[in-house]
Every structure is written in structure tokens, then in C-alpha cells.
Write a protein that holds these residues in place. Structure first.
Motif, PDB file in Angstrom:
ATOM      1  N   ALA A 104      -6.021  11.655  14.110  1.00  0.00           N
ATOM      2  CA  ALA A 104      -7.252  10.873  13.981  1.00  0.00           C
ATOM      3  C   ALA A 104      -7.989  10.779  15.314  1.00  0.00           C
ATOM      4  N   LEU A 105      -7.257  10.855  16.420  1.00  0.00           N
ATOM      5  CA  LEU A 105      -7.900  10.826  17.733  1.00  0.00           C
ATOM      6  C   LEU A 105      -8.774  12.057  17.956  1.00  0.00           C
ATOM      7  N   ARG A 106      -8.464  13.130  17.269  1.00  0.00           N
ATOM      8  CA  ARG A 106      -9.251  14.369  17.355  1.00  0.00           C
ATOM      9  C   ARG A 106     -10.232  14.489  16.198  1.00  0.00           C
ATOM     10  N   ASN A 107      -9.780  14.158  15.008  1.00  0.00           N
ATOM     11  CA  ASN A 107     -10.551  14.399  13.791  1.00  0.00           C
ATOM     12  C   ASN A 107     -10.913  13.070  13.144  1.00  0.00           C
ATOM     13  N   ASN A 108     -12.004  12.457  13.611  1.00  0.00           N
ATOM     14  CA  ASN A 108     -12.397  11.146  13.100  1.00  0.00           C
ATOM     15  C   ASN A 108     -13.885  11.028  12.812  1.00  0.00           C
ATOM     16  N   GLU A 119       2.099  15.018  28.477  1.00  0.00           N
ATOM     17  CA  GLU A 119       1.758  13.703  27.930  1.00  0.00           C
ATOM     18  C   GLU A 119       0.371  13.781  27.298  1.00  0.00           C
ATOM     19  N   PHE A 120       0.226  13.129  26.162  1.00  0.00           N
ATOM     20  CA  PHE A 120      -1.059  13.076  25.473  1.00  0.00           C
ATOM     21  C   PHE A 120      -1.473  11.612  25.388  1.00  0.00           C
ATOM     22  N   TYR A 121      -2.738  11.344  25.743  1.00  0.00           N
ATOM     23  CA  TYR A 121      -3.151   9.953  25.857  1.00  0.00           C
ATOM     24  C   TYR A 121      -4.512   9.713  25.205  1.00  0.00           C
ATOM     25  N   ASP A 122      -4.729   8.457  24.846  1.00  0.00           N
ATOM     26  CA  ASP A 122      -5.988   7.997  24.271  1.00  0.00           C
ATOM     27  C   ASP A 122      -6.979   7.836  25.425  1.00  0.00           C
ATOM     28  N   THR A 123      -8.055   8.609  25.409  1.00  0.00           N
ATOM     29  CA  THR A 123      -9.004   8.584  26.518  1.00  0.00           C
ATOM     30  C   THR A 123      -9.744   7.256  26.622  1.00  0.00           C
ATOM     31  N   THR A 146      -8.334   4.255  26.309  1.00  0.00           N
ATOM     32  CA  THR A 146      -7.480   3.220  26.906  1.00  0.00           C
ATOM     33  C   THR A 146      -6.546   3.761  27.990  1.00  0.00           C
ATOM     34  N   GLY A 147      -6.337   5.077  28.008  1.00  0.00           N
ATOM     35  CA  GLY A 147      -5.376   5.673  28.933  1.00  0.00           C
ATOM     36  C   GLY A 147      -3.942   5.588  28.442  1.00  0.00           C
ATOM     37  N   LYS A 148      -3.730   4.992  27.278  1.00  0.00           N
ATOM     38  CA  LYS A 148      -2.379   4.812  26.748  1.00  0.00           C
ATOM     39  C   LYS A 148      -1.782   6.143  26.288  1.00  0.00           C
ATOM     40  N   VAL A 149      -0.540   6.403  26.691  1.00  0.00           N
ATOM     41  CA  VAL A 149       0.167   7.606  26.243  1.00  0.00           C
ATOM     42  C   VAL A 149       0.558   7.432  24.776  1.00  0.00           C
ATOM     43  N   VAL A 150       0.193   8.393  23.948  1.00  0.00           N
ATOM     44  CA  VAL A 150       0.470   8.306  22.512  1.00  0.00           C
ATOM     45  C   VAL A 150       1.567   9.278  22.081  1.00  0.00           C
ATOM     46  N   ALA A 151       1.854  10.275  22.910  1.00  0.00           N
ATOM     47  CA  ALA A 151       2.930  11.224  22.595  1.00  0.00           C
ATOM     48  C   ALA A 151       3.306  11.970  23.870  1.00  0.00           C
ATOM     49  N   GLU A 152       4.566  12.361  23.963  1.00  0.00           N
ATOM     50  CA  GLU A 152       5.009  13.127  25.130  1.00  0.00           C
ATOM     51  C   GLU A 152       6.130  14.076  24.732  1.00  0.00           C
ATOM     52  N   LYS A 153       6.254  15.143  25.519  1.00  0.00           N
ATOM     53  CA  LYS A 153       7.275  16.147  25.213  1.00  0.00           C
ATOM     54  C   LYS A 153       7.639  16.896  26.484  1.00  0.00           C
ATOM     55  N   MET A 169      -6.077   6.095  12.779  1.00  0.00           N
ATOM     56  CA  MET A 169      -6.159   5.647  14.164  1.00  0.00           C
ATOM     57  C   MET A 169      -5.029   4.685  14.537  1.00  0.00           C
ATOM     58  N   ASP A 170      -4.584   3.884  13.591  1.00  0.00           N
ATOM     59  CA  ASP A 170      -3.533   2.915  13.908  1.00  0.00           C
ATOM     60  C   ASP A 170      -2.126   3.467  13.671  1.00  0.00           C
ATOM     61  N   ALA A 171      -2.020   4.725  13.296  1.00  0.00           N
ATOM     62  CA  ALA A 171      -0.712   5.356  13.093  1.00  0.00           C
ATOM     63  C   ALA A 171      -0.234   5.980  14.398  1.00  0.00           C
ATOM     64  N   PRO A 172       1.080   6.065  14.606  1.00  0.00           N
ATOM     65  CA  PRO A 172       1.586   6.733  15.806  1.00  0.00           C
ATOM     66  C   PRO A 172       1.325   8.232  15.743  1.00  0.00           C
ATOM     67  N   VAL A 173       1.292   8.872  16.910  1.00  0.00           N
ATOM     68  CA  VAL A 173       1.166  10.322  16.982  1.00  0.00           C
ATOM     69  C   VAL A 173       2.570  10.910  17.062  1.00  0.00           C
ATOM     70  N   SER A 174       2.845  11.864  16.202  1.00  0.00           N
ATOM     71  CA  SER A 174       4.172  12.482  16.183  1.00  0.00           C
ATOM     72  C   SER A 174       4.027  14.001  16.244  1.00  0.00           C
ATOM     73  N   PHE A 175       5.123  14.668  16.600  1.00  0.00           N
ATOM     74  CA  PHE A 175       5.161  16.123  16.569  1.00  0.00           C
ATOM     75  C   PHE A 175       5.774  16.554  15.233  1.00  0.00           C
ATOM     76  N   ILE A 176       5.128  17.495  14.561  1.00  0.00           N
ATOM     77  CA  ILE A 176       5.647  17.983  13.291  1.00  0.00           C
ATOM     78  C   ILE A 176       5.840  19.495  13.383  1.00  0.00           C
TER      79      ILE A 176
END
Length: 281
Positions: free
Chosen positions: A44-48, A82-86, A88-95, A114-121
Motif C-alpha cells: 500500500a505504501l507503493r500502490n495507493n 531496510e525499507f522505510y515509510d518516507t 515518518t522514517g519508520k522502518v517497515v521491513a528489513e532483510k 496502509m495499516d498492515a505490516p509489510v512482509s516478504f512473500i
């Protein structure tokens, strides 16, 4: 004499330092770079519909990430992405990945709302799923639009829509997806006739969804007071093209440009239910 010797030693040290610098520069100039791919299209951070709100850091520093080609270029070796919300700067996923020379690292991020966590699939999640029988499609659908679909249990009525040779719209119901779940990992594949028109229209055909209260049979209504429907997907427009006719889809709510009868009004805002194709085989 002592001064002369001192000058010789100083010059030797200077030359050694210059040689070391040149040697280090020589080594760095031959560092191996590797392309790593991160697909954020299903976040959702990309496709909204409003903007791209996701960016990347590598080992703590911002790094260029082409959101369209998915590519990040890094030096071979272990590193932390690390992937972050631009906003807020908050990290939403890392690998952490040990990137190997010649490897083709590809990773897919998933965030339905938008309120869901970001996960790797796993992008090949349904690769091993058997093909639909001839004349059928296999559909798995998850409902992340509960804010617009208030039913405790929801069915989806599926139709095929196309225009005939005289440009008359033809809509044919092909079946119902029963008791749609609210998460991908809870959903199951359901088999439906594919409804493929014969002959195939030049402009292709669409699958259309209507949303029904499983307990009452009542359909979700739009602002204009008629049954709400959306164009779910167009097989001929997918990449890759479906060969096994197996699809994993998820639906989300999305704010629209303004007031119109086909939309759904919630509060003072108008919405549509958007269908996203997560996997296609």
C-alpha cells in the motif's frame, strides 16, 4: 648528514603512503557490484493512488532504489536492506542478505493496506499449484476491504463482461466464490468455469465481481442505489499471461476522485473496491 638521512626516510614514507593509497584505489575500482531486486508493487505504501511512500537504506545509509525496475545496486557481500515509510522514517521491513556475485536475488514485499505490516512473500508461492482443468479457472481471493463490505460473511458473484461485434456489452455470470476470507493465508482456491467468450473479442474480456451477504443474499449497494461491481482483472492484460489459469487476488478499499453513482460513500469520502492480482500462473 643526519638531516639528509631524515629527508630520505621522510620521502620513503611518503612514497609508501602514496603507493598504499593507489593500491587501495586500485582494489576499490574493481569492486564487484550486484543488482538485487525488491518488488514493492504489492504494498500500500507503493500502490495507493496518492504517491510512493516507501524507500530503502543499505547498511544504514539511503540507497538508490528504482521502484519501477525494482533494482538496487550493491557491492557483493553481506548487507542489511531496510525499507522505510518516507513520511515518518519508520522502518517497515528489513532483510540481511549475503549477496553473491552472479546471483539474481529477487524479493517481493506485501502490504495489502496502509495499516498492515509489510512482509516478504515468496513470489513463486503458487508455482506448484496444479493447473485448472480445461474450461475452468482457479481463484483464491482475500478480502481486505471489510471497511466497505460490512457483511459478517461475504460471497463474490463472478461474471464475464465483454463487447460483442456490434459493441453491445454482454455480461454472463459464471459462478460464486463462497465465504471469502479476510487474509491470503486463510483463503482457498475455488474452481469456476472460465466463461471465455467464443469467438474471443478483439479487445478481450474482463472478470467482474459483485459482493453479496452470504447470510441474507443481499448485494452491496453503490452510491447510486444499484448493486456495486468492479472490474476485477483482464486476463489478456496480465504479465505474465496466465497459462495454468490459476490466480491469487486480494481486494482493498481505495479513495476515488470524487462523487459518482458507481462509487461507495463512506462518511464524506467516496471509495471503490480495487482488486489486485498477487500471483498468476
Amino acid at each position: 648528514m643526519k638531516k639528509h638521512i631524515k629527508n630520505i626516510i621522510t620521502a620513503a614514507l611518503l612514497l609508501t603512503g602514496l603507493y598504499s593509497c593507489k593500491k587501495e584505489e586500485y582494489i576499490n575500482s574493481f569492486s564487484t557490484f550486484v543488482d538485487v531486486y525488491f518488488d514493492a508493487d504489492q504494498t500500500a505504501l507503493r500502490n495507493n493512488g496518492e504517491g510512493v511512500f516507501i524507500a530503502a537504506r543499505y547498511n544504514g545509509a539511503p540507497i538508490e532504489w528504482n521502484i519501477n525496475t525494482k533494482k538496487i545496486k550493491v557491492i557483493a557481500g553481506e548487507g542489511k536492506f531496510e525499507f522505510y515509510d518516507t513520511r515518518t522514517g519508520k522502518v517497515v521491513a528489513e532483510k540481511v542478505i549475503d549477496v553473491k556475485t552472479g546471483s539474481k536475488e529477487r524479493h517481493t514485499l506485501f502490504q495489502p493496506t496502509m495499516d498492515a505490516p509489510v512482509s516478504f512473500i515468496n513470489p513463486g508461492e503458487q508455482d506448484s499449484e496444479s493447473a485448472a482443468p480445461a474450461g475452468y479457472i482457479k481463484l483464491k481471493v482475500a478480502n481486505y476491504a471489510k471497511d466497505l463490505i460490512p457483511f459478517e460473511h461475504t460471497d463474490i458473484k463472478v461474471s464475464v463482461s465483454y463487447f460483442d461485434a456490434d459493441w453491445n456489452e454482454v455480461v454472463t455470470e459464471i459462478g460464486v466464490i463462497k465465504d471469502v476470507k479476510n487474509a491470503i493465508d486463510k483463503a482457498d482456491y475455488q474452481l469456476l468455469p472460465d466463461g471465455r467468450p467464443d469467438p474471443l473479442p478483439e479487445v478481450g474480456y474482463n472478470y467482474v465481481f459483485e459482493f453479496v451477504n452470504s447470510d441474507t443474499g443481499e448485494s452491496l449497494r453503490n452510491y447510486g442505489g444499484t448493486n456495486y461491481s468492479n472490474t476485477a482483472f483482464t486476463p489478456g492484460g496480465l504479465n505474465p499471461l496466465p497459462l495454468k489459469n490459476v490466480f491469487t487476488l486480494y481486494i482493498v478499499s481505495r479513495a476515488t476522485w470524487g462523487e459518482a453513482p458507481p462509487f461507495i460513500k463512506k462518511g464524506e469520502t467516496f471509495y471503490e473496491i480495487a482488486t489486485n492480482v498477487l500471483f498468476v500462473n
